[in-house]
Design a protein around this motif. Structure first.
Motif, PDB file in Angstrom:
ATOM      1  N   ARG A 105       0.739  -1.151  -0.175  1.00  0.00           N
ATOM      2  CA  ARG A 105       0.014   0.018   0.139  1.00  0.00           C
ATOM      3  C   ARG A 105       0.747   1.123  -0.095  1.00  0.00           C
ATOM      4  N   ALA A 106       2.268   1.140  -0.503  1.00  0.00           N
ATOM      5  CA  ALA A 106       2.885   2.221  -0.423  1.00  0.00           C
ATOM      6  C   ALA A 106       2.488   3.492  -1.503  1.00  0.00           C
ATOM      7  N   LEU A 107       1.968   3.291  -2.623  1.00  0.00           N
ATOM      8  CA  LEU A 107       1.545   4.340  -3.278  1.00  0.00           C
ATOM      9  C   LEU A 107       0.237   4.976  -2.660  1.00  0.00           C
ATOM     10  N   GLU A 108      -0.594   3.885  -2.108  1.00  0.00           N
ATOM     11  CA  GLU A 108      -1.908   4.634  -1.573  1.00  0.00           C
ATOM     12  C   GLU A 108      -1.401   5.443  -0.464  1.00  0.00           C
ATOM     13  N   LEU A 109      -0.601   5.067   0.398  1.00  0.00           N
ATOM     14  CA  LEU A 109      -0.258   5.928   1.666  1.00  0.00           C
ATOM     15  C   LEU A 109       0.225   7.232   1.277  1.00  0.00           C
ATOM     16  N   ALA A 110       1.368   7.061  -0.118  1.00  0.00           N
ATOM     17  CA  ALA A 110       1.794   8.337  -0.517  1.00  0.00           C
ATOM     18  C   ALA A 110       0.897   9.397  -1.103  1.00  0.00           C
ATOM     19  N   GLU A 111      -0.236   8.784  -1.732  1.00  0.00           N
ATOM     20  CA  GLU A 111      -1.128   9.666  -2.201  1.00  0.00           C
ATOM     21  C   GLU A 111      -1.871  10.345  -1.111  1.00  0.00           C
TER      22      GLU A 111
END
Length: 217
Positions: A105-111
């Motif tokens: 979920r790295a991208l989800e957290l970053a967004e």
């Protein structure tokens, strides 16, 4: 910065921690150990028993040494089997340590929590490259926010970084953290499978890293 050579904190304390340097220590960490390893390290630098130290918290929870030992500033972070401690005089350091592991979920957290430009940079990566870039940004943010004395409640997006060859570089800071140009940031590679960062607001200093692979006594 990679090497963390073994050293004896008591020997280094004898030569002093000068106003032109920042020391970072890798220490063993075990669940439930609390801050005992940190207290032992600080006591070695100060030349006093660990029992003589008292800790206080700042307005936003940042720990510090109580007088008469408060001239020695520190920051502390642990993950997995290790902890990092950053020590300095004259500046307030911030340090963060993370064990690198898959973050689907790295991208989800970053967004959700990062600056738009940071999320866009991560969106252009995939697999291990995205994971490592995410941790580079995360540790950089944590290090700066810890040095600021505010923590993540300040807002991770308010300290924005540019990814340069997989490393984070200060780009645009808002509020009391501004300007980004006032900050020093160094990536750390304290052990295989771990990444970290140390930051402070002020002039460049000599950064020295060491490892105490046995408990400091």
């Amino acid at each position: 910065m990679s090497p963390f050579p073994p050293a004896d904190p008591r020997a280094l304390a004898a030569s002093g921690l000068d106003a032109a340097s920042v020391h970072v220590w890798r220490l063993p960490h075990h669940r439930g150990a609390g801050r005992s390893a940190l207290a032992a390290l600080l006591a070695a630098y100060l030349g006093v028993p660990a029992a003589a130290l008292a800790f206080v918290s700042g307005p936003h929870g940042k720990p510090a040494l109580a007088p008469p030992h408060d001239a020695l500033a520190f920051s502390w972070s642990h993950s997995g089997d290790y902890a990092l401690a950053a020590l300095a005089r004259g500046v307030a350091p911030g340090v963060d340590l993370e064990r690198v592991q898959p973050r689907p979920r790295a991208l989800e957290l970053a967004e959700r929590y990062f600056a738009a430009e940071e999320a866009a940079a991560l969106r252009g990566l995939s697999g291990e490259a995205r994971t490592r870039a995410f941790f580079a940004l995360w540790t950089a943010k944590e290090a700066v926010l810890k040095a600021l004395g505010r923590g993540l409640a300040y807002g991770p997006a308010r300290v924005a970084f540019a990814l340069q060859r997989g490393r984070a570089a200060p780009r645009a800071f808002a509020g009391e953290a501004a300007p980004a140009s006032a900050w020093q940031l160094h990536a750390l590679a304290p052990a295989p499978g771990y990444v970290g960062a140390v930051a402070w607001r002020g002039e460049p200093r000599r950064l020295l890293a060491f490892a105490a692979d046995a408990p400091v006594s």
